[in-house]
Write a protein that holds these residues in place. Structure first.
Motif, PDB file in Angstrom:
ATOM      1  N   GLY A  25       0.816  -1.210   0.000  1.00  0.00           N
ATOM      2  CA  GLY A  25       0.000   0.000   0.000  1.00  0.00           C
ATOM      3  C   GLY A  25       0.848   1.259   0.000  1.00  0.00           C
ATOM      4  N   PHE A  26       1.896   1.264   0.842  1.00  0.00           N
ATOM      5  CA  PHE A  26       2.811   2.410   0.858  1.00  0.00           C
ATOM      6  C   PHE A  26       3.516   2.551  -0.483  1.00  0.00           C
ATOM      7  CE2 PHE A  26       3.029   2.137   5.655  1.00  0.00           C
ATOM      8  CZ  PHE A  26       2.358   3.329   5.852  1.00  0.00           C
ATOM      9  N   GLY A  27       3.913   1.425  -1.063  1.00  0.00           N
ATOM     10  CA  GLY A  27       4.593   1.454  -2.351  1.00  0.00           C
ATOM     11  C   GLY A  27       3.711   2.017  -3.451  1.00  0.00           C
ATOM     12  N   LEU A  28       2.442   1.641  -3.441  1.00  0.00           N
ATOM     13  CA  LEU A  28       1.518   2.168  -4.451  1.00  0.00           C
ATOM     14  C   LEU A  28       1.299   3.667  -4.267  1.00  0.00           C
ATOM     15  CD1 LEU A  28      -1.105  -0.720  -4.604  1.00  0.00           C
ATOM     16  CD2 LEU A  28       0.608  -0.119  -6.326  1.00  0.00           C
ATOM     17  N   ALA A  29       1.222   4.107  -3.017  1.00  0.00           N
ATOM     18  CA  ALA A  29       1.063   5.547  -2.760  1.00  0.00           C
ATOM     19  C   ALA A  29       2.304   6.313  -3.212  1.00  0.00           C
ATOM     20  CB  ALA A  29       0.801   5.785  -1.275  1.00  0.00           C
ATOM     21  N   ILE A  30       3.478   5.764  -2.945  1.00  0.00           N
ATOM     22  CA  ILE A  30       4.712   6.411  -3.386  1.00  0.00           C
ATOM     23  C   ILE A  30       4.788   6.422  -4.908  1.00  0.00           C
ATOM     24  CG2 ILE A  30       7.227   6.145  -3.413  1.00  0.00           C
ATOM     25  CD1 ILE A  30       6.985   5.114  -0.521  1.00  0.00           C
ATOM     26  N   GLU A  31       4.343   5.347  -5.529  1.00  0.00           N
ATOM     27  CA  GLU A  31       4.357   5.270  -6.993  1.00  0.00           C
ATOM     28  C   GLU A  31       3.455   6.340  -7.619  1.00  0.00           C
ATOM     29  OE1 GLU A  31       3.386   1.967 -10.456  1.00  0.00           O
ATOM     30  OE2 GLU A  31       3.504   1.349  -8.366  1.00  0.00           O
ATOM     31  N   ARG A  32       2.280   6.538  -7.044  1.00  0.00           N
ATOM     32  CA  ARG A  32       1.378   7.588  -7.554  1.00  0.00           C
ATOM     33  C   ARG A  32       2.015   8.966  -7.412  1.00  0.00           C
ATOM     34  NH1 ARG A  32      -3.575   4.744  -5.463  1.00  0.00           N
ATOM     35  NH2 ARG A  32      -2.464   5.099  -3.551  1.00  0.00           N
ATOM     36  N   GLY A  33       2.625   9.211  -6.260  1.00  0.00           N
ATOM     37  CA  GLY A  33       3.286  10.497  -6.043  1.00  0.00           C
ATOM     38  C   GLY A  33       4.469  10.692  -6.974  1.00  0.00           C
ATOM     39  N   ALA A  34       5.202   9.627  -7.235  1.00  0.00           N
ATOM     40  CA  ALA A  34       6.364   9.727  -8.121  1.00  0.00           C
ATOM     41  C   ALA A  34       5.926  10.007  -9.556  1.00  0.00           C
ATOM     42  CB  ALA A  34       7.183   8.439  -8.059  1.00  0.00           C
ATOM     43  N   ARG A  35       4.795   9.441  -9.965  1.00  0.00           N
ATOM     44  CA  ARG A  35       4.293   9.701 -11.322  1.00  0.00           C
ATOM     45  C   ARG A  35       3.945  11.170 -11.511  1.00  0.00           C
ATOM     46  NH1 ARG A  35       0.148   5.327 -11.630  1.00  0.00           N
ATOM     47  NH2 ARG A  35       1.453   3.502 -11.850  1.00  0.00           N
ATOM     48  N   GLU A  36       3.400  11.772 -10.467  1.00  0.00           N
ATOM     49  CA  GLU A  36       3.006  13.180 -10.560  1.00  0.00           C
ATOM     50  C   GLU A  36       4.218  14.102 -10.493  1.00  0.00           C
ATOM     51  OE1 GLU A  36       0.287  13.732  -7.367  1.00  0.00           O
ATOM     52  OE2 GLU A  36      -1.248  12.447  -8.258  1.00  0.00           O
ATOM     53  N   ARG A  37       5.185  13.771  -9.660  1.00  0.00           N
ATOM     54  CA  ARG A  37       6.330  14.669  -9.451  1.00  0.00           C
ATOM     55  C   ARG A  37       7.438  14.473 -10.476  1.00  0.00           C
ATOM     56  NH1 ARG A  37       5.454  13.121  -3.814  1.00  0.00           N
ATOM     57  NH2 ARG A  37       4.217  14.763  -2.887  1.00  0.00           N
ATOM     58  N   SER A  38       7.873  13.241 -10.638  1.00  0.00           N
ATOM     59  CA  SER A  38       8.978  12.986 -11.570  1.00  0.00           C
ATOM     60  C   SER A  38       8.733  11.663 -12.297  1.00  0.00           C
ATOM     61  CB  SER A  38      10.312  12.952 -10.829  1.00  0.00           C
ATOM     62  OG  SER A  38      10.283  11.975  -9.824  1.00  0.00           O
ATOM     63  N   PRO A  39       8.168  11.734 -13.482  1.00  0.00           N
ATOM     64  CA  PRO A  39       7.844  10.513 -14.219  1.00  0.00           C
ATOM     65  C   PRO A  39       9.064   9.641 -14.534  1.00  0.00           C
ATOM     66  CG  PRO A  39       6.807  12.423 -15.231  1.00  0.00           C
ATOM     67  CD  PRO A  39       7.730  12.934 -14.175  1.00  0.00           C
ATOM     68  N   GLY A  40      10.243  10.221 -14.553  1.00  0.00           N
ATOM     69  CA  GLY A  40      11.447   9.441 -14.844  1.00  0.00           C
ATOM     70  C   GLY A  40      11.758   8.414 -13.776  1.00  0.00           C
ATOM     71  N   THR A  41      11.499   8.745 -12.530  1.00  0.00           N
ATOM     72  CA  THR A  41      11.776   7.811 -11.438  1.00  0.00           C
ATOM     73  C   THR A  41      10.581   6.921 -11.116  1.00  0.00           C
ATOM     74  OG1 THR A  41      11.102   9.444  -9.793  1.00  0.00           O
ATOM     75  CG2 THR A  41      13.449   9.365 -10.378  1.00  0.00           C
ATOM     76  N   ALA A  42       9.452   7.183 -11.735  1.00  0.00           N
ATOM     77  CA  ALA A  42       8.256   6.390 -11.449  1.00  0.00           C
ATOM     78  C   ALA A  42       8.422   4.933 -11.882  1.00  0.00           C
ATOM     79  CB  ALA A  42       7.036   6.998 -12.128  1.00  0.00           C
ATOM     80  N   GLY A  43       9.272   4.663 -12.852  1.00  0.00           N
ATOM     81  CA  GLY A  43       9.499   3.287 -13.289  1.00  0.00           C
ATOM     82  C   GLY A  43      10.313   2.478 -12.298  1.00  0.00           C
ATOM     83  N   PHE A  44      11.060   3.144 -11.448  1.00  0.00           N
ATOM     84  CA  PHE A  44      11.883   2.448 -10.458  1.00  0.00           C
ATOM     85  C   PHE A  44      11.067   1.973  -9.268  1.00  0.00           C
ATOM     86  CE2 PHE A  44      14.277   2.925  -6.454  1.00  0.00           C
ATOM     87  CZ  PHE A  44      15.189   1.902  -6.631  1.00  0.00           C
ATOM     88  N   VAL A  45      10.031   2.686  -8.929  1.00  0.00           N
ATOM     89  CA  VAL A  45       9.272   2.392  -7.705  1.00  0.00           C
ATOM     90  C   VAL A  45       8.618   1.009  -7.739  1.00  0.00           C
ATOM     91  CG1 VAL A  45       7.381   3.167  -6.222  1.00  0.00           C
ATOM     92  CG2 VAL A  45       8.943   4.834  -7.212  1.00  0.00           C
ATOM     93  N   PRO A  46       7.969   0.574  -8.836  1.00  0.00           N
ATOM     94  CA  PRO A  46       7.386  -0.777  -8.823  1.00  0.00           C
ATOM     95  C   PRO A  46       8.435  -1.880  -8.687  1.00  0.00           C
ATOM     96  CG  PRO A  46       6.499   0.487 -10.650  1.00  0.00           C
ATOM     97  CD  PRO A  46       7.592   1.296 -10.052  1.00  0.00           C
ATOM     98  N   VAL A  47       9.590  -1.671  -9.297  1.00  0.00           N
ATOM     99  CA  VAL A  47      10.655  -2.667  -9.188  1.00  0.00           C
ATOM    100  C   VAL A  47      11.139  -2.759  -7.744  1.00  0.00           C
ATOM    101  CG1 VAL A  47      12.994  -3.244  -9.928  1.00  0.00           C
ATOM    102  CG2 VAL A  47      11.364  -2.342 -11.575  1.00  0.00           C
ATOM    103  N   ALA A  48      11.338  -1.628  -7.103  1.00  0.00           N
ATOM    104  CA  ALA A  48      11.780  -1.610  -5.707  1.00  0.00           C
ATOM    105  C   ALA A  48      10.716  -2.224  -4.795  1.00  0.00           C
ATOM    106  CB  ALA A  48      12.088  -0.178  -5.275  1.00  0.00           C
ATOM    107  N   ARG A  49       9.458  -1.905  -5.040  1.00  0.00           N
ATOM    108  CA  ARG A  49       8.362  -2.447  -4.215  1.00  0.00           C
ATOM    109  C   ARG A  49       8.306  -3.968  -4.327  1.00  0.00           C
ATOM    110  NH1 ARG A  49       3.146  -3.394  -5.921  1.00  0.00           N
ATOM    111  NH2 ARG A  49       3.543  -2.146  -7.767  1.00  0.00           N
ATOM    112  N   LYS A  50       8.403  -4.484  -5.540  1.00  0.00           N
ATOM    113  CA  LYS A  50       8.347  -5.938  -5.731  1.00  0.00           C
ATOM    114  C   LYS A  50       9.575  -6.629  -5.150  1.00  0.00           C
ATOM    115  CE  LYS A  50       5.401  -5.556  -9.742  1.00  0.00           C
ATOM    116  NZ  LYS A  50       5.307  -5.639 -11.198  1.00  0.00           N
ATOM    117  N   THR A  51      10.730  -5.980  -5.244  1.00  0.00           N
ATOM    118  CA  THR A  51      11.946  -6.553  -4.668  1.00  0.00           C
ATOM    119  C   THR A  51      11.835  -6.654  -3.156  1.00  0.00           C
ATOM    120  OG1 THR A  51      13.254  -5.625  -6.477  1.00  0.00           O
ATOM    121  CG2 THR A  51      14.448  -6.263  -4.488  1.00  0.00           C
ATOM    122  N   VAL A  52      11.320  -5.614  -2.525  1.00  0.00           N
ATOM    123  CA  VAL A  52      11.143  -5.639  -1.070  1.00  0.00           C
ATOM    124  C   VAL A  52      10.155  -6.733  -0.671  1.00  0.00           C
ATOM    125  CG1 VAL A  52      10.218  -4.316   0.876  1.00  0.00           C
ATOM    126  CG2 VAL A  52      11.798  -3.240  -0.728  1.00  0.00           C
TER     127      VAL A  52
END
Length: 75
Positions: free
Chosen positions: A19-46
């Motif tokens: 849930g936290f990862g999805l919230a961070i992913e939404r925020g990353a998409r709005e702020r910096s789309p370049g780093t938004a692709g990293f968040v799902p990979v990090a969430r799944k790895t954790v």
């Protein structure tokens, strides 16, 4: 019974992290789309690492020697 409790506890913790990862992913998409692709990979790895820890804890609770599973054998 204790192994089931471990899995339920980890399942709840994984849901919380997801849930936290999805919230961070939404925020990353709005702020910096370049780093938004990293968040799902990090969430799944954790999540995978957390489940690996849960399995090792359950195996140790069932009486298996986890240290021998993790130790590197020199042949």
């Amino acid at each position: 019974m204790k192994s089931a409790t471990i899995f339920v506890g980890f399942w709840m913790f994984v849901r919380l992290v997801n849930g936290f990862g999805l919230a961070i992913e939404r925020g990353a998409r709005e702020r910096s789309p370049g780093t938004a692709g990293f968040v799902p990979v990090a969430r799944k790895t954790v999540i995978v690492i957390m489940w690996m820890i849960a399995v090792l804890m359950a195996l140790q609770n069932l009486g298996y020697s986890v240290t021998s599973l993790l130790a590197r054998s020199e042949a």
